[in-house]
Scaffold this active site. Structure first.
Site, PDB file in Angstrom:
ATOM      1  N   LEU A  45       0.854  -1.190   0.000  1.00  0.00           N
ATOM      2  CA  LEU A  45       0.000   0.000   0.000  1.00  0.00           C
ATOM      3  C   LEU A  45       0.885   1.234   0.000  1.00  0.00           C
ATOM      4  O   LEU A  45       1.810   1.354   0.814  1.00  0.00           O
ATOM      5  CB  LEU A  45      -0.900   0.007   1.236  1.00  0.00           C
ATOM      6  CG  LEU A  45      -1.728  -1.258   1.486  1.00  0.00           C
ATOM      7  CD1 LEU A  45      -2.522  -1.128   2.773  1.00  0.00           C
ATOM      8  CD2 LEU A  45      -2.631  -1.555   0.303  1.00  0.00           C
ATOM      9  N   ALA A  83       2.114  -1.602   4.437  1.00  0.00           N
ATOM     10  CA  ALA A  83       1.825  -0.191   4.219  1.00  0.00           C
ATOM     11  C   ALA A  83       3.144   0.575   4.257  1.00  0.00           C
ATOM     12  O   ALA A  83       3.936   0.404   5.192  1.00  0.00           O
ATOM     13  CB  ALA A  83       0.873   0.342   5.285  1.00  0.00           C
ATOM     14  N   CYS A  84       3.382   1.394   3.248  1.00  0.00           N
ATOM     15  CA  CYS A  84       4.595   2.215   3.188  1.00  0.00           C
ATOM     16  C   CYS A  84       4.654   3.117   4.425  1.00  0.00           C
ATOM     17  O   CYS A  84       3.701   3.834   4.722  1.00  0.00           O
ATOM     18  CB  CYS A  84       4.581   3.054   1.920  1.00  0.00           C
ATOM     19  SG  CYS A  84       5.876   4.314   1.863  1.00  0.00           S
ATOM     20  N   ILE A  85       5.767   3.086   5.121  1.00  0.00           N
ATOM     21  CA  ILE A  85       5.877   3.835   6.371  1.00  0.00           C
ATOM     22  C   ILE A  85       5.732   5.344   6.157  1.00  0.00           C
ATOM     23  O   ILE A  85       5.037   6.012   6.920  1.00  0.00           O
ATOM     24  CB  ILE A  85       7.178   3.504   7.127  1.00  0.00           C
ATOM     25  CG1 ILE A  85       7.146   4.134   8.523  1.00  0.00           C
ATOM     26  CG2 ILE A  85       8.413   3.897   6.337  1.00  0.00           C
ATOM     27  CD1 ILE A  85       8.205   3.622   9.463  1.00  0.00           C
ATOM     28  N   ALA A  88       2.113   6.079   5.356  1.00  0.00           N
ATOM     29  CA  ALA A  88       1.270   5.827   6.528  1.00  0.00           C
ATOM     30  C   ALA A  88       1.404   6.946   7.561  1.00  0.00           C
ATOM     31  O   ALA A  88       0.396   7.470   8.048  1.00  0.00           O
ATOM     32  CB  ALA A  88       1.629   4.477   7.140  1.00  0.00           C
TER      33      ALA A  88
END
Length: 138
Positions: A45, A83-85, A88
């Site tokens: 994501l 999820a891409c940090i 996010a």
């Protein structure tokens, strides 16, 4: 008789649930791929797509709960959801360690999603036979 080559996929979702068709289309594709014998290695994501990993979404009862459906699909099929940090954190999604790091009052990442860096996307691009992008249309 033609031989069908089985593929393994990394799916990248950049469109948010409820404002794009990206999560719905990606889920339909993933279910069809698994049913046909292919594998989905991971779902990454990015951008607005990280909203799919929020444990705080609560759509009305007469609408699909895309985050819940994705969580069940990933868990049932032992697929990694990432999820891409950076995406996010910009959008207020944090896990337990980021909550502690930034001294926030809560965390809100839905299981089985994890937060990780772009290295997960790079690894998926290198190890999967195909990488498919599901954009939000922006």
């Amino acid at each position: 008789m033609a031989t069908i080559s089985l593929q393994n996929y990394t799916l990248v979702i950049t469109g948010a649930p409820y404002s794009s068709q990206a999560p719905q289309t990606a889920l339909s594709f993933a279910k069809a791929a698994i049913a046909a014998g292919h594998t989905v290695d991971r779902v990454f994501l990015y951008g607005e797509g990280v909203h799919l990993a929020s444990s705080l979404s609560a759509p009305p009862s007469d609408e699909h709960h895309w985050a819940d459906q994705w969580s069940r699909f990933l868990s049932d099929n032992a697929i990694s959801g990432v999820a891409c940090i950076a995406s996010a954190l910009r959008r207020g999604l944090v896990n337990d360690s980021e909550q502690k790091r930034y001294e926030l009052p809560a965390n809100n990442i839905r299981e089985p999603f994890i937060i990780a860096g772009l290295g997960e996307w790079v690894e998926g691009s290198m190890t999967s036979s195909r990488v498919l992008y599901f954009h939000g249309g922006d």
